[in-house]
Design an enzyme around this catalytic site. Structure first.
Site, PDB file in Angstrom:
ATOM      1  NE  ARG A  61      -3.633   0.327   2.466  1.00 26.31           N
ATOM      2  CZ  ARG A  61      -4.339   0.646   3.547  1.00 26.31           C
ATOM      3  NH1 ARG A  61      -4.493  -0.250   4.518  1.00 26.31           N
ATOM      4  NH2 ARG A  61      -4.874   1.842   3.674  1.00 26.31           N
ATOM      5  CB  CYS A  63      -1.447   4.236   9.371  1.00 25.05           C
ATOM      6  SG  CYS A  63      -2.805   4.783  10.431  1.00 25.05           S
TER       7      CYS A  63
END
Length: 281
Positions: free
Chosen positions: A178, A238
């Site tokens: 990611r 995040c």
């Protein structure tokens, strides 16, 4: 009280009058993940005397972003109803894949509750050692909770933009796929990639194989392997501020304080005006 307590320490102190235990399990339920019910799991077995914190209920209901920090009034009201008020030591634990006790720890400290610890190994370790569990709920005595700060070590987008041109290291807790953009973001409308200049320290790297937290040189080595110097200023990010909180707690274990970007990549990646990067750090 040490910020990280062992299962034996908690077992020895469960009857302390000034100690409270809170189950901060929260399941993010990203697309493709199995659905889990944290409240039902709590009812089926929890550390004796613990209350269910329900992090979803603490989040700002008016925010378009997931898991956003609440305002002071909502925080104080929720804490008081759970009996997690002034003059107490609080131990947090969870049974979640994203170690959500760290998010609760960040939130409590953001409002000035400093005598807060995390149970090392969480409910998994407690169960593995065949320690006692309570079932169902128990009577809670409300206790006044006074926020002594608001937003301490919580960063917004403007602060992250300012950090891009400073000595602050931006550290991303998401997995490598990611972070690099090799994997599409699981949330619709959010671009792949990461904040330019960020370093990637996947949150699982700060744990031992048995699920306990790394400490000392082992933990410092995890930061170093990601190209992060824990002695310099850090800002953690995040997907939605959950696993960034894990890195913030890890930094605390090394004697450092780090801010958490509350909106994280869900906010940054969805904004067409923000700079974005793909590939390795």
């Amino acid at each position: 009280m040490d910020p990280l307590v062992s299962t034996q320490w908690l077992a020895d102190h469960l009857s302390d009058r000034d100690l409270r235990v809170a189950d901060a399990t929260y399941h993010i339920d990203l697309p493709g993940e199995p659905k889990r019910d944290a409240a039902a799991e709590f009812a089926a077995g929890h550390v004796p005397g613990a209350v269910f914190m329900d992090l979803a209920g603490f989040s700002d209901p008016d925010s378009p972003l997931p898991s956003t920090m609440p305002n002071a009034a909502r925080f104080a009201s929720r804490m008081a109803k759970l009996g997690l008020g002034d003059g107490l030591r609080i131990v947090l634990y969870d049974d979640a894949s994203h170690i959500t006790a760290a998010r609760a720890w960040v939130m409590l400290r953001a409002f000035g509750f400093s005598d807060v610890a995390i149970l090392d190994g969480g409910l998994t370790k407690w169960r593995a050692e065949e320690r006692p569990l309570d079932l169902g709920a128990h009577t809670i005595r409300p206790r006044h909770a006074t926020p002594r700060a608001q937003g301490s070590n919580i960063a917004d987008m403007a602060q992250v933009r300012a950090a891009l041109n400073s000595d602050t290291q931006i550290v991303d807790a998401r997995g490598a796929a990611r972070f690099t953009g090799a994997e599409a973001d699981p949330r619709a409308g959010v671009a792949p990639g990461h904040i330019p200049g960020a370093r990637n320290l996947p949150y699982k790297q700060v744990f031992n194989p048995d699920g306990t937290w790394k400490r000392g040189q082992d933990l410092r080595a995890a930061f170093a392997a990601a190209g992060v110097d824990p002695d310099r200023p850090m800002l953690m990010t995040c997907g939605s501020g959950i696993t960034a909180s894990i890195l913030a707690f890890a930094a605390h274990l090394l004697g450092q304080e780090a801010a958490v970007y509350d909106g994280s990549w869900t906010e940054w990646g969805a904004d067409p005006a923000t700079p974005k990067a793909t590939g390795e750090a």
